[in-house]
Design an enzyme around this catalytic site. Structure first.
Site, PDB file in Angstrom:
ATOM      1  N   ARG A  90       0.817  -1.212   0.000  1.00 36.02           N
ATOM      2  CA  ARG A  90       0.000   0.000   0.000  1.00 36.02           C
ATOM      3  C   ARG A  90       0.860   1.276   0.000  1.00 36.02           C
ATOM      4  NH1 ARG A  90      -5.419  -0.296   1.642  1.00 36.02           N
ATOM      5  NH2 ARG A  90      -6.122  -2.462   1.729  1.00 36.02           N
ATOM      6  N   SER A 139      -0.476  -2.694   7.198  1.00 33.90           N
ATOM      7  CA  SER A 139      -1.415  -3.196   6.209  1.00 33.90           C
ATOM      8  C   SER A 139      -2.823  -2.788   6.621  1.00 33.90           C
ATOM      9  CB  SER A 139      -1.335  -4.729   6.113  1.00 33.90           C
ATOM     10  OG  SER A 139      -2.322  -5.228   5.242  1.00 33.90           O
ATOM     11  N   ALA A 140      -3.732  -2.762   5.651  1.00 33.09           N
ATOM     12  CA  ALA A 140      -5.140  -2.521   5.962  1.00 33.09           C
ATOM     13  C   ALA A 140      -6.003  -3.613   5.357  1.00 33.09           C
ATOM     14  CB  ALA A 140      -5.578  -1.146   5.476  1.00 33.09           C
ATOM     15  N   SER A 141      -5.393  -4.786   5.135  1.00 30.83           N
ATOM     16  CA  SER A 141      -6.139  -5.969   4.713  1.00 30.83           C
ATOM     17  C   SER A 141      -6.971  -5.686   3.467  1.00 30.83           C
ATOM     18  CB  SER A 141      -6.995  -6.459   5.877  1.00 30.83           C
ATOM     19  OG  SER A 141      -7.601  -7.694   5.588  1.00 30.83           O
ATOM     20  N   HIS A 142      -8.302  -5.871   3.573  1.00 31.99           N
ATOM     21  CA  HIS A 142      -9.171  -5.783   2.413  1.00 31.99           C
ATOM     22  C   HIS A 142      -9.680  -4.377   2.142  1.00 31.99           C
ATOM     23  CE1 HIS A 142     -11.744  -6.363   5.949  1.00 31.99           C
ATOM     24  NE2 HIS A 142     -12.590  -5.575   5.312  1.00 31.99           N
TER      25      HIS A 142
END
Length: 319
Positions: A90, A139-142
């Protein structure tokens, strides 16, 4: 403090691009409320927010505050004073990882940092393999591309549980996010307080994956066959080999260069997927859905597949 009081404080204390971003919303009450009207809370999932300037958003100051809070918790409790850090692809993930590494190392926590993108399971593995007291993933996953987040892990390599998360949260609340850095990332790296995770750890991870393979004969049978997945961070093509190795990543690097050749630089997400892997669709259902989209994402995904002469196979048996 009210949103407007926090806004005034940030105008006084912040610097650089963050300050310029805040100046641009002067007089915009809606934007000021969005950026300062809520308080980020640290829990078992860490923190996650849209990136931007303001106490309610994720930025250099709020990220550093969390890392300093984690360091405070680690220095006061009976855990190993070392932390492994990983990050995804990201926007700002690598930057935030280095900010966290410097904040932790400056407080006396030895930091092991991945020098390139690494999946979350690899971070969990590093925590246990290196005997760390904690781990952190940027991270922010989905979530969509506007988001990022910090997830913290315990010495077992699992997501931090409620009790330690509450203690970290209490430490964060005592941190002045505008306190200057005690040392730069480069200085701490040079001193050895921060070190990059060695290639041996990557190879140990691959070896452990190979040990966990339930049906190795199927992997060998499918060698050099493309599997396509569409995670929240973008399209990933993957080649199956007899066993995981660095060769896989060399192949991916070469293929990514080809994908970049047909993908505009400003398109951060290659495919918009279902909001979560919990949606319960099969892999083939996901492929059908993604390739059936009628937007720019589909165009570039299909263009990439055509360029590499890749056929999308049916994987219904591997749902």
């Amino acid at each position: 403090m009210t949103a407007n009081e926090l806004y005034a404080l940030w105008l006084e204390k912040s610097q650089g691009a963050i300050l310029e971003e805040l100046k641009a919303v002067s007089g915009n009450e809606q934007e000021i409320q969005r950026r300062f009207g809520t308080v980020q809370t640290f829990g078992t999932a860490g923190i996650r927010s849209v990136m931007g300037a303001g106490s309610s958003l994720l930025n250099d100051y709020t990220v550093r505050q969390v890392a300093r809070g984690l360091a405070g918790y680690m220095m006061k409790n009976d855990v190993e004073k070392s932390c492994a850090i990983g990050y995804d692809s990201r926007v700002n993930s690598q930057r935030f990882a280095k900010i966290c590494a410097a904040a932790l190392a400056a407080e006396g926590v030895h930091v092991y940092l991945y020098d390139r993108l690494a999946p979350t399971p690899m971070l969990s593995f590093a925590v246990r393999h290196l005997g760390c007291g904690a781990g952190m993933v940027i991270s922010a996953s989905h979530n969509t591309k506007e988001y990022n987040g910090l997830k913290c892990y315990g010495p077992d390599g699992c997501q931090m549980t409620e009790e330690p998360a509450a203690l970290v949260s209490a430490e964060i609340a005592e941190i002045d996010m505008f306190d200057p850095d005690k040392a730069s990332f480069e200085e701490l790296l040079a001193s050895g307080a921060i070190e990059y995770i060695a290639p041996e750890v990557w190879e140990a991870y691959y070896a452990r994956i190979a040990q966990e393979c339930i049906r190795p004969e199927l992997v060998k049978e499918m060698a050099m066959t493309w599997l396509l997945t569409f995670p929240g961070c973008g399209l990933i093509g993957f080649l199956m080999y007899d066993e995981p190795s660095a060769e896989v990543f060399d192949e991916l690097a070469a293929l990514k260069a080809q994908f970049d050749a047909v993908m505009p630089a400003d398109k951060l997400f290659y495919v918009n997927l279902f909001p979560s892997c919990a949606a319960g669709t099969s892999l083939m259902g996901t492929v059908d859905w993604a390739l059936g989209r009628r937007d720019y994402d589909t165009y570039y995904v299909q263009k990439f597949l055509d360029k590499l002469d890749i056929e999308v196979l049916s994987w219904d048996n591997y749902s």
